[in-house]
Design a protein around this motif. Structure first.
Motif, mmCIF file in Angstrom:
data_model
loop_
_atom_site.group_PDB
_atom_site.id
_atom_site.type_symbol
_atom_site.label_atom_id
_atom_site.label_comp_id
_atom_site.label_asym_id
_atom_site.label_seq_id
_atom_site.Cartn_x
_atom_site.Cartn_y
_atom_site.Cartn_z
ATOM 1 N N ILE A 28 47.693 43.697 42.750
ATOM 2 C CA ILE A 28 46.220 43.214 43.482
ATOM 3 C C ILE A 28 45.437 42.604 43.594
ATOM 4 N N CYS A 29 44.848 42.207 41.713
ATOM 5 C CA CYS A 29 44.223 40.599 42.467
ATOM 6 C C CYS A 29 45.137 39.658 43.458
ATOM 7 N N LYS A 30 45.392 39.004 42.993
ATOM 8 C CA LYS A 30 46.599 37.733 43.770
ATOM 9 C C LYS A 30 46.700 38.463 44.802
ATOM 10 N N ALA A 31 47.323 39.900 45.887
ATOM 11 C CA ALA A 31 46.796 39.485 46.940
ATOM 12 C C ALA A 31 46.267 39.724 47.406
ATOM 13 N N THR A 32 44.493 39.204 46.704
ATOM 14 C CA THR A 32 43.618 39.958 47.468
ATOM 15 C C THR A 32 42.783 39.188 46.579
ATOM 16 N N GLU A 33 42.801 38.314 46.620
ATOM 17 C CA GLU A 33 41.624 37.124 45.389
ATOM 18 C C GLU A 33 40.608 38.301 44.996
ATOM 19 N N TRP A 34 40.948 38.935 44.587
ATOM 20 C CA TRP A 34 39.717 40.140 43.998
ATOM 21 C C TRP A 34 39.832 40.848 42.789
ATOM 22 N N GLN A 35 38.414 40.320 41.607
ATOM 23 C CA GLN A 35 38.449 40.292 40.184
ATOM 24 C C GLN A 35 39.068 41.544 40.111
ATOM 25 N N GLN A 36 39.330 41.945 38.773
ATOM 26 C CA GLN A 36 40.084 43.212 37.758
ATOM 27 C C GLN A 36 38.969 43.890 37.987
ATOM 28 N N ASN A 37 37.341 44.241 37.653
ATOM 29 C CA ASN A 37 36.999 44.949 38.001
ATOM 30 C C ASN A 37 36.589 45.805 40.215
ATOM 31 N N SER A 38 36.887 44.613 41.066
ATOM 32 C CA SER A 38 37.165 44.809 41.481
ATOM 33 C C SER A 38 37.948 45.969 42.028
ATOM 34 N N VAL A 39 39.020 46.110 41.466
ATOM 35 C CA VAL A 39 40.530 46.332 41.970
ATOM 36 C C VAL A 39 40.413 47.985 41.107
ATOM 37 N N ARG A 40 39.128 47.513 40.109
ATOM 38 C CA ARG A 40 39.065 48.987 39.442
ATOM 39 C C ARG A 40 38.038 50.272 40.481
#
Length: 80
Positions: A28-40
């Motif tokens: 998900i991080c790779k697909a969105t360029e979000w950090q892990q805390n943002s994904v959580r």
């Protein structure tokens, strides 16, 4: 040329989570360029909206998340 709307990051995440194998935080991080805390935080928001998410261990010891039910899958109130 067709005028197509760009896919939002939220739609990308939901598509990844809807796959039969789900998606890992790294995917998900790779697909969105979000950090892990943002994904959580996004996953928490999905749960608050009524999505049923499951956490599963993959064979490669990665933890995957998968949507098992969307709020739109539920029966509307008052339906018999």
């Amino acid at each position: 040329m067709a005028n197509t709307k760009p896919q939002t990051k939220s739609a990308k995440v939901i598509a990844l989570l809807s796959r039969s194998k789900g998606a890992t935080l790294d995917e998900i991080c790779k697909a969105t360029e979000w950090q892990q805390n943002s994904v959580r935080a996004f996953l928490t928001g999905l749960r608050k909206k009524g999505c049923a998410l499951v956490r599963e261990q993959r064979g490669d010891d990665a933890t995957a998340y998968r949507i098992t039910q969307n709020p739109s899958d539920k029966e509307p109130k008052g339906a018999a």
